[in-house]
Each structure stands twice: as structure tokens, then as C-alpha cells.
Write a protein that holds these residues in place. Structure first.
Motif, PDB file in Angstrom:
ATOM      1  N   SER A 191       0.827  -1.230   0.011  1.00  0.00           N
ATOM      2  CA  SER A 191      -0.130   0.125  -0.077  1.00  0.00           C
ATOM      3  C   SER A 191       0.866   1.326  -0.028  1.00  0.00           C
ATOM      4  O   SER A 191       0.474   2.306  -0.607  1.00  0.00           O
ATOM      5  N   ILE A 192       2.245   1.340   0.509  1.00  0.00           N
ATOM      6  CA  ILE A 192       2.994   2.324   0.398  1.00  0.00           C
ATOM      7  C   ILE A 192       3.915   2.431  -0.468  1.00  0.00           C
ATOM      8  O   ILE A 192       4.983   3.134  -0.519  1.00  0.00           O
ATOM      9  N   ARG A 193       4.308   1.346  -1.176  1.00  0.00           N
ATOM     10  CA  ARG A 193       5.432   1.214  -2.034  1.00  0.00           C
ATOM     11  C   ARG A 193       5.448   2.315  -3.141  1.00  0.00           C
ATOM     12  O   ARG A 193       6.589   2.715  -3.317  1.00  0.00           O
ATOM     13  N   ALA A 194       4.255   2.315  -3.656  1.00  0.00           N
ATOM     14  CA  ALA A 194       4.286   3.672  -4.918  1.00  0.00           C
ATOM     15  C   ALA A 194       4.478   4.841  -4.269  1.00  0.00           C
ATOM     16  O   ALA A 194       5.182   5.634  -4.951  1.00  0.00           O
ATOM     17  N   GLN A 195       3.851   5.192  -3.013  1.00  0.00           N
ATOM     18  CA  GLN A 195       4.008   6.370  -2.421  1.00  0.00           C
ATOM     19  C   GLN A 195       5.685   6.801  -2.189  1.00  0.00           C
ATOM     20  O   GLN A 195       6.190   7.714  -2.458  1.00  0.00           O
ATOM     21  N   THR A 196       6.322   5.835  -1.867  1.00  0.00           N
ATOM     22  CA  THR A 196       7.534   5.592  -1.578  1.00  0.00           C
ATOM     23  C   THR A 196       8.611   5.872  -2.482  1.00  0.00           C
ATOM     24  O   THR A 196       9.622   6.617  -2.729  1.00  0.00           O
TER      25      THR A 196
END
Length: 336
Positions: A191-196
Motif C-alpha cells: 500500500s505504501i510502495r508507490a508512495q515511497t
């Protein structure tokens, strides 16, 4: 490459001697972890090194970080030969090359506050006043999306994604030219890979820093990199600009990697490529092309006896494969 190279690697090799004893017989062999690779990383660009575990990606990163010395070859950061620097020059080099590792929980000292972690490269490598260090810590924490007021907290008080931001802030604090990203999002929730990954790209533009991305996830490589180099058994077998490589891979090993990866959409149809056997041992690699024992497109005797040269098949697209014969070989390519 159109941009000025930030990092240049030429004919880089790292061989490890291995001694085995059986009864009264002692045998010495050599593990060719990295075997004559050459590449450049453009200023403000990202080069991804992809391949299976054990192909030499991490050893390459250790050599560039000066954590290990090469058996042969040259690593240049700008005009600096990495393994010739000593004293103050070595400290300046350590400022200019930083790393962000896979697991932020393991890479961050749990007994140090965030302020100490982020400022450590400045304290170790540079002489700055306490005020200047405090201002720089606040600046990079804000840049990675963290509240500077949280600088007195410990790493365990943050989530996994936030800890990776702390690691990135520490890497950025010394204003480096190159950051090595070793599987930087593989330990994070989907869920936070794209944001990172978006954060990495935004900060690259903001600080004009180059990335060497060590990764096995092809989707991450495609999203984050400008150029991709595919490694197999210590050698680079194919290299091209990212979209050119993903649109038309040339080497059979690259095609097999893409066939094994999950498609971006369930309706996408891919050619099924099944590789036979296991990756050969780096202690006793096969003669000729290192991929020939598993290659579904093997030509015959030439693949089994002659090491293919790393050659330009088309503009900006290099490949080491006998399926693409070429008269002119690449400068700095690996030799048999």
C-alpha cells in the motif's frame, strides 16, 4: 548516454578464493562474483541492476561503497578513482556516496534518536557547527515528508515506511552525488510502495542525485529507472534505456525474466519461457556463454565454447549473445 556520467565502472571484477579440504587433498577455486562488468550512471539519473539472487548485484554495490576492494577494474566518481583515495579525499568520497538498504529496521540504530541518525554523515565526515547540523537535519526531514519536531524520537516510534524515509534523510544529509538503493521498497507494505517510489523520484529531481538501484522486482525497476542492466552469473548480459529494454528485450535470459514476472494487467498475454536446470555455480561456471546450459535458443557449439562479447545491437542497446553477431565490440566489455 546523453547526460554527464556521475559514476563510471570499467571492467570491474571481484573474485573470491575458496579453499576446500577433503581428506588429505586441498583444492583452491575462485568464485567470480563480479566478472568484468562496465556501466555508467548519468548525473541525476537512475540505473537499475536486476537479476536473480547471487548474480553479483550486492557485491557490485559493496565495491562502489568501498566496503570491498576489486580484484581488477576501475570505479570513477566524477574524476575520482574510488580505490585510490585516502585520508581527507576518502572522507569526501564517503560524503558523496551513500546507501539506503532493504530493511530500515536493521539499518537504523535503535538506540540513536532520529536527529543523531540523520546527522551522523555530517558529524563523521564534515566539520559543521551544531547550528548548521540542526538546520540541515530539519531541512532533509521536511524534504522526505517527516515533521522536524520528531527528530528527538527513536526509530521504533515510526512505521516501516517512515523508517525508510529516515534512512533516506540520513543519506541525503551530506548532499551526495550518488545513492545506492538496495531493494529499497521490498520490505514495505504494498500500500505504501508507490508512495515511497514517488518520493525517491521527487527527491532525485530536487537534489539532482544519481541512484544505483539494486532490485529484483522488474516493476520497480521499470518505474524508477532511466536505464536497466541485467546481470547473470557475475556478468551484464543486456543493458538499454528502460522502455527500450521492456518493449523489446533481446537476450534470452532477459526474456525469461520478463516472462516469469507478474503482468501489469490480467489480460496481458506473455510468451511462456521455461528455463531448464539451475543457475550454475560461480565456482565452476560453464565454458562459453554462462547462460547456455539453460538457454532455450542455444545455437550450438559457439554458445558452448565462445564467450559472447558485450556489443551494441542497436543505438543505446547492448547485449552479450551470439544470436546478435556484431563486428565492433563495446569499449570496456568483458573478455573471455
Amino acid at each position: 548516454m546523453a547526460t554527464k556520467p556521475s559514476l563510471s565502472v570499467e571492467r570491474l571484477s571481484r573474485h573470491f578464493p575458496v579453499t576446500t579440504r577433503r581428506w588429505f587433498k586441498t583444492t583452491t577455486a575462485v568464485v567470480k562474483a563480479v566478472d568484468g562488468i562496465s556501466f555508467t550512471v548519468g548525473e541525476g539519473e537512475t540505473l537499475a541492476l536486476v537479476g536473480e539472487s547471487g548474480c553479483g548485484k550486492t557485491t557490485t554495490a559493496r565495491l562502489i561503497l568501498a566496503l570491498d576492494r576489486p580484484t581488477s577494474g576501475v570505479i570513477m566518481l566524477g574524476d575520482t578513482n574510488v580505490h585510490d583515495v585516502t585520508g581527507d579525499d576518502y572522507r569526501r568520497y564517503r560524503e558523496q556516496v551513500q546507501a539506503v538498504f532493504q530493511d530500515p529496521w536493521s539499518s537504523l540504530n535503535p538506540r540513536m534518536r532520529v536527529r543523531e541518525i540523520v546527522s551522523e554523515p555530517l558529524v563523521v565526515n564534515r566539520k559543521r557547527s551544531r547550528r548548521e547540523i540542526g538546520e540541515r537535519v530539519a531541512e532533509v526531514l521536511a524534504a522526505v515528508g517527516l515533521n522536524p519536531s520528531h527528530a528527538d524520537r527513536f526509530p521504533h516510534e515510526f512505521s516501516g515506511g517512515q523508517r525508510q524515509r529516515i534512512a533516506l534523510a540520513s543519506a541525503l544529509s551530506s548532499d551526495p552525488k550518488l545513492i545506492i538503493l538496495d531493494e529499497p521498497v521490498s520490505s514495505l507494505d504494498v500500500s505504501i510502495r508507490a508512495q515511497t517510489m514517488n518520493l525517491f523520484r521527487d527527491l532525485q529531481q530536487q537534489f539532482n542525485v544519481s541512484y544505483l538501484l539494486i532490485v529484483h522486482d522488474l516493476a520497480v525497476a521499470r518505474y524508477m529507472s532511466d536505464e536497466v542492466a541485467v546481470m547473470y552469473l557475475g556478468k551484464i548480459v543486456e543493458q538499454a534505456r528502460t522502455e527500450a529494454l521492456f518493449h523489446d528485450p533481446l537476450h534470452p535470459y532477459t526474456k525469461a525474466l520478463f516472462a516469469a514476472a507478474l503482468p501489469g494487467h490480467p489480460d496481458v498475454q506473455r510468451e511462456e519461457i521455461i528455463l531448464e536446470g539451475e543457475v550454475p555455480s560461480p565456482i565452476d561456471p560453464p565454458a562459453g556463454c554462462p547462460f547456455h546450459p539453460r538457454c532455450p535458443l542455444k545455437i550450438g557449439e559457439i554458445c558452448e565454447t565462445v564467450v559472447p562479447q558485450f556489443r551494441p545491437e542497436r543505438e543505446g542497446h547492448w547485449v552479450a549473445c551470439h544470436l546478435y553477431p556484431e563486428e565492433t565490440s563495446a569499449p570496456g566489455a568483458a573478455e573471455a
